[in-house]
Design an enzyme around this catalytic site. Structure first.
Site, PDB file in Angstrom:
ATOM      1  N   THR A  38       0.821  -1.212   0.000  1.00  0.00           N
ATOM      2  CA  THR A  38       0.000   0.000   0.000  1.00  0.00           C
ATOM      3  C   THR A  38       0.854   1.260   0.000  1.00  0.00           C
ATOM      4  O   THR A  38       0.440   2.298  -0.514  1.00  0.00           O
ATOM      5  CB  THR A  38      -0.928  -0.026   1.240  1.00  0.00           C
ATOM      6  OG1 THR A  38      -1.793  -1.133   1.091  1.00  0.00           O
ATOM      7  CG2 THR A  38      -1.748   1.229   1.384  1.00  0.00           C
TER       8      THR A  38
ATOM      9  N   TYR B 268      -7.743  -0.112  -3.910  1.00  0.00           N
ATOM     10  CA  TYR B 268      -6.676   0.490  -4.724  1.00  0.00           C
ATOM     11  C   TYR B 268      -5.731  -0.608  -5.202  1.00  0.00           C
ATOM     12  O   TYR B 268      -5.837  -1.760  -4.780  1.00  0.00           O
ATOM     13  CB  TYR B 268      -5.895   1.497  -3.868  1.00  0.00           C
ATOM     14  CG  TYR B 268      -5.427   0.886  -2.573  1.00  0.00           C
ATOM     15  CD1 TYR B 268      -4.234   0.189  -2.520  1.00  0.00           C
ATOM     16  CD2 TYR B 268      -6.200   0.973  -1.411  1.00  0.00           C
ATOM     17  CE1 TYR B 268      -3.827  -0.408  -1.337  1.00  0.00           C
ATOM     18  CE2 TYR B 268      -5.799   0.378  -0.235  1.00  0.00           C
ATOM     19  CZ  TYR B 268      -4.610  -0.307  -0.209  1.00  0.00           C
ATOM     20  OH  TYR B 268      -4.210  -0.925   0.942  1.00  0.00           O
TER      21      TYR B 268
ATOM     22  N   SER C 229       1.430  -7.629  -0.618  1.00  0.00           N
ATOM     23  CA  SER C 229       2.181  -8.587   0.214  1.00  0.00           C
ATOM     24  C   SER C 229       1.365  -9.804   0.624  1.00  0.00           C
ATOM     25  O   SER C 229       1.920 -10.774   1.129  1.00  0.00           O
ATOM     26  CB  SER C 229       2.784  -7.898   1.432  1.00  0.00           C
ATOM     27  OG  SER C 229       1.820  -7.709   2.437  1.00  0.00           O
TER      28      SER C 229
ATOM     29  N   THR D 157       1.627  -4.261   4.301  1.00  0.00           N
ATOM     30  CA  THR D 157       1.505  -4.525   5.739  1.00  0.00           C
ATOM     31  C   THR D 157       0.947  -5.914   6.059  1.00  0.00           C
ATOM     32  O   THR D 157       1.112  -6.393   7.174  1.00  0.00           O
ATOM     33  CB  THR D 157       0.604  -3.464   6.413  1.00  0.00           C
ATOM     34  OG1 THR D 157      -0.684  -3.509   5.806  1.00  0.00           O
ATOM     35  CG2 THR D 157       1.196  -2.077   6.298  1.00  0.00           C
ATOM     36  N   ASP D 158       0.288  -6.553   5.082  1.00  0.00           N
ATOM     37  CA  ASP D 158      -0.391  -7.823   5.395  1.00  0.00           C
ATOM     38  C   ASP D 158       0.561  -8.909   5.893  1.00  0.00           C
ATOM     39  O   ASP D 158       0.247  -9.624   6.844  1.00  0.00           O
ATOM     40  CB  ASP D 158      -1.156  -8.335   4.162  1.00  0.00           C
ATOM     41  CG  ASP D 158      -2.401  -7.502   3.865  1.00  0.00           C
ATOM     42  OD1 ASP D 158      -2.739  -6.630   4.688  1.00  0.00           O
ATOM     43  OD2 ASP D 158      -3.030  -7.727   2.815  1.00  0.00           O
TER      44      ASP D 158
ATOM     45  N   LYS E 163       0.386  -7.356  13.032  1.00  0.00           N
ATOM     46  CA  LYS E 163      -0.656  -6.446  12.552  1.00  0.00           C
ATOM     47  C   LYS E 163      -1.922  -6.728  13.352  1.00  0.00           C
ATOM     48  O   LYS E 163      -2.383  -7.871  13.403  1.00  0.00           O
ATOM     49  CB  LYS E 163      -0.894  -6.679  11.052  1.00  0.00           C
ATOM     50  CG  LYS E 163      -1.825  -5.674  10.418  1.00  0.00           C
ATOM     51  CD  LYS E 163      -1.903  -5.830   8.895  1.00  0.00           C
ATOM     52  CE  LYS E 163      -2.786  -4.741   8.303  1.00  0.00           C
ATOM     53  NZ  LYS E 163      -2.876  -4.825   6.829  1.00  0.00           N
TER      54      LYS E 163
ATOM     55  N   GLU F 100      -1.524 -30.630  28.497  1.00  0.00           N
ATOM     56  CA  GLU F 100      -1.958 -32.028  28.657  1.00  0.00           C
ATOM     57  C   GLU F 100      -0.751 -32.980  28.567  1.00  0.00           C
ATOM     58  O   GLU F 100       0.132 -32.782  27.731  1.00  0.00           O
ATOM     59  CB  GLU F 100      -2.931 -32.403  27.525  1.00  0.00           C
ATOM     60  CG  GLU F 100      -4.070 -31.438  27.305  1.00  0.00           C
ATOM     61  CD  GLU F 100      -5.100 -31.492  28.423  1.00  0.00           C
ATOM     62  OE1 GLU F 100      -5.308 -32.593  28.967  1.00  0.00           O
ATOM     63  OE2 GLU F 100      -5.654 -30.435  28.756  1.00  0.00           O
TER      64      GLU F 100
HETATM   65  N1  ASP Z   1      -2.705  -5.666   0.944  1.00  0.00           N
HETATM   66  C1  ASP Z   1      -1.677  -4.672   1.171  1.00  0.00           C
HETATM   67  C2  ASP Z   1      -0.345  -5.374   1.188  1.00  0.00           C
HETATM   68  O1  ASP Z   1      -0.076  -6.059   2.129  1.00  0.00           O
HETATM   69  C3  ASP Z   1      -1.954  -3.970   2.442  1.00  0.00           C
HETATM   70  C4  ASP Z   1      -0.946  -2.948   2.859  1.00  0.00           C
HETATM   71  O2  ASP Z   1       0.148  -2.809   2.343  1.00  0.00           O
HETATM   72  O3  ASP Z   1      -1.285  -2.218   3.809  1.00  0.00           O
HETATM   73  O4  ASP Z   1       0.428  -5.264   0.262  1.00  0.00           O
END
Ligand code: ASP
Length: 357
Positions: free
Chosen positions: A41, A55, A88, A121-122, A194, A314
């Site tokens: 992003t 986007y 990502s 960020t993913d 995240k 356990e």
């Molecule tokens: N889907 C995007 C990515 O991980 C989200 C981001 O960058 O915030 O590339």
């Protein structure tokens, strides 16, 4: 004679002057930072400046990212390279290996002082943890992303990139492992995750907290991780060509063995079970995991809770030779198990790694 002595004195004086100028220049010289772009992003472009979803991630190239924040050049001599241009969510082992090789090659050069990696960020926390284990250098490696595309009003990417360069250019960032810089905070690769789907304050280190902040534009560190990383990692500098297949299975009420049976059939080398609570496993799933373990597939008990350690529970888990994940979340336990399996299949050696990394 007197004349000769005078010339000698003058030469010595000039030499000293030159040396002092060189020393002063070295002291004030800006560090050389390489920015490696992977997409996300932070390089995202939307049709309107109010759009923060829908986007195209990774639409802008490294030059556009650098040119959008000329202030980064006040802190470092900047060069950029495009590693890939992906969302990502589509990260692959091959890109991880390419990125790790490039980071190691760059940081081995005496004229490179640090690396900044722009990333979606993913899966940012996963790439950060992978690099934390395989980078063979004390020099700063700083990962950065954004929650709003570059085209949005109040995009967070430019300030995050400036802060990432500020941290990478800071001597205090040496030896701290791979860092994640976003939203004025510095988190460590091992513990960061995240935590919010859309908010800019998404990266947290539950149970541990941040390593530092960017206070009024100045990086300040307050703590560091005691777990093994980078130059103290046994995986450092490995030239990997592939990674063993390890799957995460998510535990729920009314669980069954469907995915575990499928994973065994597919020939996976490891299974991370994201259990309930303290890595608790539904009895229907446990039978299938015991079968996997008996066949030599390494099973790691993890938790879906989001914080806290998974510790022995356990008696049957120990009998079935399941590994406890400590405080690693499932997606990071998967990475440690993948790397562990490149070295050993010995279960006590693997359990020891989960205590040390
Ligand atoms: N889907 C995007 C990515 O991980 C989200 C981001 O960058 O915030 O590339």
């Amino acid at each position: 004679m007197k004349h000769k002595f005078y010339l000698l004195f003058l030469a010595a004086f000039m030499l000293l002057g030159l040396q002092c100028t060189a020393m002063a220049a070295a002291q004030t010289a800006k560090p050389n930072i390489v920015i490696l772009a992977t997409g996300g992003t932070i390089a995202g472009s939307a049709a309107s400046d109010t759009a923060t979803t829908g986007y195209k991630a990774g639409a802008l190239g490294i030059d556009q990212l650098i040119n959008a924040v000329p202030e980064i050049k006040n802190y470092a001599n900047i060069t950029g390279e495009q590693i890939c241009s992906i969302d990502s969510k589509d990260m692959t082992n091959d890109i991880w290996i390419k990125l790790a090789d490039r980071v190691n090659a760059l940081l081995a050069k005496p004229n490179v002082d640090g690396v900044v990696i722009t990333h979606g960020t993913d899966t940012l926390e996963e790439t950060a943890f992978f690099l934390n284990l395989v980078v063979n250098s004390n020099k700063p490696v700083v990962m950065v992303g954004a929650m709003r595309p570059a085209t949005a009003i109040s995009a967070d990417g430019p300030m995050n990139l400036l802060d990432a360069v500020r941290v990478a250019a800071d001597k205090a960032a040496f030896g701290k492992g791979v860092l994640v810089v976003m939203n004025d905070e510095i988190n460590g690769a091992r513990d960061v995750t995240k935590t919010n789907t859309t908010n800019v304050a998404t990266f947290k280190s539950p149970g541990f907290g941040v390593l530092g902040y960017i206070n009024g534009g100045v990086p300040e560190f307050y703590q560091q991780s005691l777990r093994r990383h980078t130059v103290n990692s046994e995986f450092r500098g490995e030239h990997l060509t592939s990674l063993p297949d390890v799957k995460v299975v998510y535990g729920t009420a009314n669980d069954d063995s469907l995915f575990i049976d499928a994973a065994i059939k597919a020939g996976v080398k490891g299974i991370v079970y994201a259990g309930t609570g303290n890595g608790s496993i539904h009895k229907n799933a446990e039978k299938a995991l015991a079968k996997a373990s008996a066949q030599g597939i390494v099973v790691v008990r993890c938790s879906r809770v989001g914080s806290g350690a998974v510790v022995p529970a356990e008696a049957s888990y120990a009998k079935e030779h399941f590994i406890d994940s400590d405080t690693l979340n499932p997606q990071k336990a998967r990475i440690l198990l993948q790397l562990a399996l490149t070295k050993t299949h010995n279960l006590s050696a693997i359990q020891k790694m989960f205590k040390e990394y």
